[in-house]
Design a protein around this motif. Structure first.
Motif, PDB file in Angstrom:
ATOM      1  N   THR A  64       0.830  -1.209   0.000  1.00 12.73           N
ATOM      2  CA  THR A  64       0.000   0.000   0.000  1.00 12.73           C
ATOM      3  C   THR A  64       0.863   1.257   0.000  1.00 12.73           C
ATOM      4  OG1 THR A  64      -1.745  -1.191   1.178  1.00 12.73           O
ATOM      5  CG2 THR A  64      -1.840   1.229   1.224  1.00 12.73           C
ATOM      6  N   GLU A  65       1.868   1.282   0.853  1.00  9.23           N
ATOM      7  CA  GLU A  65       2.745   2.460   0.955  1.00  9.23           C
ATOM      8  C   GLU A  65       3.483   2.712  -0.364  1.00  9.23           C
ATOM      9  OE1 GLU A  65       6.523   3.864   3.728  1.00  9.23           O
ATOM     10  OE2 GLU A  65       5.054   2.469   4.567  1.00  9.23           O
ATOM     11  N   ALA A  66       3.996   1.653  -0.963  1.00 12.48           N
ATOM     12  CA  ALA A  66       4.740   1.783  -2.220  1.00 12.48           C
ATOM     13  C   ALA A  66       3.813   2.189  -3.362  1.00 12.48           C
ATOM     14  CB  ALA A  66       5.449   0.471  -2.542  1.00 12.48           C
ATOM     15  N   PRO A 120      -9.583 -12.490  -9.708  1.00 14.84           N
ATOM     16  CA  PRO A 120     -10.632 -12.790  -8.726  1.00 14.84           C
ATOM     17  C   PRO A 120     -10.069 -13.695  -7.629  1.00 14.84           C
ATOM     18  CG  PRO A 120     -11.401 -13.188 -10.971  1.00 14.84           C
ATOM     19  CD  PRO A 120      -9.928 -12.920 -11.057  1.00 14.84           C
ATOM     20  N   GLY A 121     -10.461 -13.422  -6.409  1.00 19.01           N
ATOM     21  CA  GLY A 121      -9.976 -14.214  -5.285  1.00 19.01           C
ATOM     22  C   GLY A 121      -8.713 -13.679  -4.644  1.00 19.01           C
ATOM     23  N   ASN A 122      -8.080 -12.659  -5.246  1.00 17.86           N
ATOM     24  CA  ASN A 122      -6.872 -12.077  -4.659  1.00 17.86           C
ATOM     25  C   ASN A 122      -7.300 -10.979  -3.681  1.00 17.86           C
ATOM     26  OD1 ASN A 122      -4.451 -10.850  -4.011  1.00 17.86           O
ATOM     27  ND2 ASN A 122      -3.647 -10.927  -6.097  1.00 17.86           N
ATOM     28  N   ALA A 123      -7.771 -11.427  -2.512  1.00 19.09           N
ATOM     29  CA  ALA A 123      -8.314 -10.505  -1.510  1.00 19.09           C
ATOM     30  C   ALA A 123      -7.278  -9.504  -1.027  1.00 19.09           C
ATOM     31  CB  ALA A 123      -8.892 -11.296  -0.337  1.00 19.09           C
ATOM     32  N   ALA A 124      -6.021  -9.909  -0.932  1.00 23.15           N
ATOM     33  CA  ALA A 124      -4.974  -8.999  -0.450  1.00 23.15           C
ATOM     34  C   ALA A 124      -4.797  -7.826  -1.407  1.00 23.15           C
ATOM     35  CB  ALA A 124      -3.660  -9.749  -0.256  1.00 23.15           C
ATOM     36  N   SER A 125      -4.767  -8.087  -2.713  1.00 21.12           N
ATOM     37  CA  SER A 125      -4.621  -6.994  -3.683  1.00 21.12           C
ATOM     38  C   SER A 125      -5.869  -6.136  -3.765  1.00 21.12           C
ATOM     39  CB  SER A 125      -4.245  -7.538  -5.062  1.00 21.12           C
ATOM     40  OG  SER A 125      -2.860  -7.793  -5.112  1.00 21.12           O
ATOM     41  N   VAL A 126      -7.036  -6.741  -3.644  1.00 18.44           N
ATOM     42  CA  VAL A 126      -8.270  -5.952  -3.599  1.00 18.44           C
ATOM     43  C   VAL A 126      -8.216  -4.998  -2.405  1.00 18.44           C
ATOM     44  CG1 VAL A 126     -10.766  -6.067  -3.161  1.00 18.44           C
ATOM     45  CG2 VAL A 126      -9.719  -7.564  -4.877  1.00 18.44           C
ATOM     46  N   ALA A 127      -7.750  -5.494  -1.259  1.00 17.71           N
ATOM     47  CA  ALA A 127      -7.662  -4.646  -0.060  1.00 17.71           C
ATOM     48  C   ALA A 127      -6.689  -3.492  -0.276  1.00 17.71           C
ATOM     49  CB  ALA A 127      -7.252  -5.487   1.146  1.00 17.71           C
ATOM     50  N   VAL A 128      -5.560  -3.749  -0.936  1.00 14.34           N
ATOM     51  CA  VAL A 128      -4.609  -2.673  -1.229  1.00 14.34           C
ATOM     52  C   VAL A 128      -5.280  -1.639  -2.127  1.00 14.34           C
ATOM     53  CG1 VAL A 128      -2.450  -2.087  -2.418  1.00 14.34           C
ATOM     54  CG2 VAL A 128      -2.519  -4.061  -0.887  1.00 14.34           C
ATOM     55  N   ALA A 129      -5.909  -2.077  -3.209  1.00 16.13           N
ATOM     56  CA  ALA A 129      -6.570  -1.145  -4.133  1.00 16.13           C
ATOM     57  C   ALA A 129      -7.605  -0.291  -3.403  1.00 16.13           C
ATOM     58  CB  ALA A 129      -7.218  -1.920  -5.286  1.00 16.13           C
ATOM     59  N   GLU A 130      -8.389  -0.913  -2.546  1.00 18.11           N
ATOM     60  CA  GLU A 130      -9.419  -0.164  -1.826  1.00 18.11           C
ATOM     61  C   GLU A 130      -8.810   0.793  -0.798  1.00 18.11           C
ATOM     62  OE1 GLU A 130     -12.176  -3.207  -0.534  1.00 18.11           O
ATOM     63  OE2 GLU A 130     -13.135  -3.248  -2.524  1.00 18.11           O
ATOM     64  N   ARG A 131      -7.709   0.389  -0.146  1.00 18.06           N
ATOM     65  CA  ARG A 131      -7.029   1.313   0.784  1.00 18.06           C
ATOM     66  C   ARG A 131      -6.475   2.522   0.036  1.00 18.06           C
ATOM     67  NH1 ARG A 131      -5.544  -3.456   3.521  1.00 18.06           N
ATOM     68  NH2 ARG A 131      -3.583  -3.652   2.404  1.00 18.06           N
ATOM     69  N   GLY A 185      -7.998   3.922  -2.330  1.00 21.37           N
ATOM     70  CA  GLY A 185      -9.147   4.711  -2.777  1.00 21.37           C
ATOM     71  C   GLY A 185      -9.646   4.330  -4.159  1.00 21.37           C
ATOM     72  N   ALA A 186      -9.105   3.275  -4.753  1.00 21.72           N
ATOM     73  CA  ALA A 186      -9.562   2.831  -6.072  1.00 21.72           C
ATOM     74  C   ALA A 186     -10.927   2.179  -5.944  1.00 21.72           C
ATOM     75  CB  ALA A 186      -8.556   1.848  -6.667  1.00 21.72           C
ATOM     76  N   ARG A 187     -11.698   2.263  -7.025  1.00 27.79           N
ATOM     77  CA  ARG A 187     -13.045   1.685  -7.035  1.00 27.79           C
ATOM     78  C   ARG A 187     -13.181   0.732  -8.211  1.00 27.79           C
ATOM     79  NH1 ARG A 187     -12.912   2.376  -2.545  1.00 27.79           N
ATOM     80  NH2 ARG A 187     -13.567   4.214  -1.439  1.00 27.79           N
ATOM     81  N   LEU A 188     -13.974  -0.308  -8.004  1.00 24.69           N
ATOM     82  CA  LEU A 188     -14.227  -1.302  -9.039  1.00 24.69           C
ATOM     83  C   LEU A 188     -14.830  -0.618 -10.266  1.00 24.69           C
ATOM     84  CD1 LEU A 188     -13.945  -4.349  -9.421  1.00 24.69           C
ATOM     85  CD2 LEU A 188     -16.261  -4.597  -8.554  1.00 24.69           C
ATOM     86  N   ASP A 189     -14.278  -0.917 -11.436  1.00 22.04           N
ATOM     87  CA  ASP A 189     -14.757  -0.356 -12.701  1.00 22.04           C
ATOM     88  C   ASP A 189     -15.161  -1.536 -13.589  1.00 22.04           C
ATOM     89  OD1 ASP A 189     -15.166   0.768 -15.191  1.00 22.04           O
ATOM     90  OD2 ASP A 189     -13.387   2.054 -15.109  1.00 22.04           O
TER      91      ASP A 189
END
Length: 169
Positions: A109-111, A134-145, A147-151
């Motif tokens: 997230t920091e990087a 799909p199923g990569n919950a860790a990367s989804v969490a980084v994207a959401e932290r 501020g990215a949104r599903l497109d």
């Protein structure tokens, strides 16, 4: 464009720097592992080398590319963050990975936050995307932290990918 070896971004805990040949062994190892499934892997040595060279060549071709994530205190390399582009990517993609022993500490997230902000300021991009399996919950969490949104209507090479959009603010 940054000269080879010249691009560095520093954060509170990290130093993001250009890839060096000494980074390839750990890179090839993660690309050969089941952890690379979300990136289309596992990959053999030849494919990993091509991907590593792609990450470096992007700097010359587009003025952006991959940076290795180093711990500021120790200089230990813990992963990679990058902005991908070229014929395999419908849009400029912000991507990241952290070596398994360093997961769960907020390094990705920091990087990604630092490189994304650099890209918006320097390249003046209106947005970036992150293609996530799909199923990569860790990367989804980084994207959401970040501020990215599903497109759901964004172009993608792999129709199964989730696409998270990062907007310049």
């Amino acid at each position: 464009m940054p000269e080879a070896g010249a691009m560095t971004i520093r954060t509170e805990r990290l130093s993001l720097r250009m890839p060096e040949i000494d980074d390839f062994a750990a890179y090839a190892q993660i690309m050969a592992s089941p952890r690379s499934v979300g990136m289309g892997g596992p990959f053999d040595l030849r494919a990993a080398w091509g991907m590593f060279c792609h990450d470096v060549a992007l700097w010359q071709l587009f003025g952006h590319g991959a940076l290795m994530i180093e711990l500021g205190e120790t200089g230990e390399c813990v992963g990679q963050v990058g902005i991908n582009h070229g014929p395999l990517f419908p849009e400029k993609e912000l991507g990241w990975f952290v070596y398994e022993a360093y997961e769960g500490r907020g390094y990705a997230t920091e990087a990604a936050f630092a490189l994304r902000n650099w890209a918006f300021a320097t390249l003046e991009l209106p947005s970036l995307v992150s293609y996530i399996a799909p199923g990569n919950a860790a990367s989804v969490a980084v994207a959401e932290r970040l501020g990215a949104r599903l497109d759901s209507i964004a172009s993608r090479t792999d129709p199964a990918d989730l696409v998270y959009r990062h907007l310049a603010s």
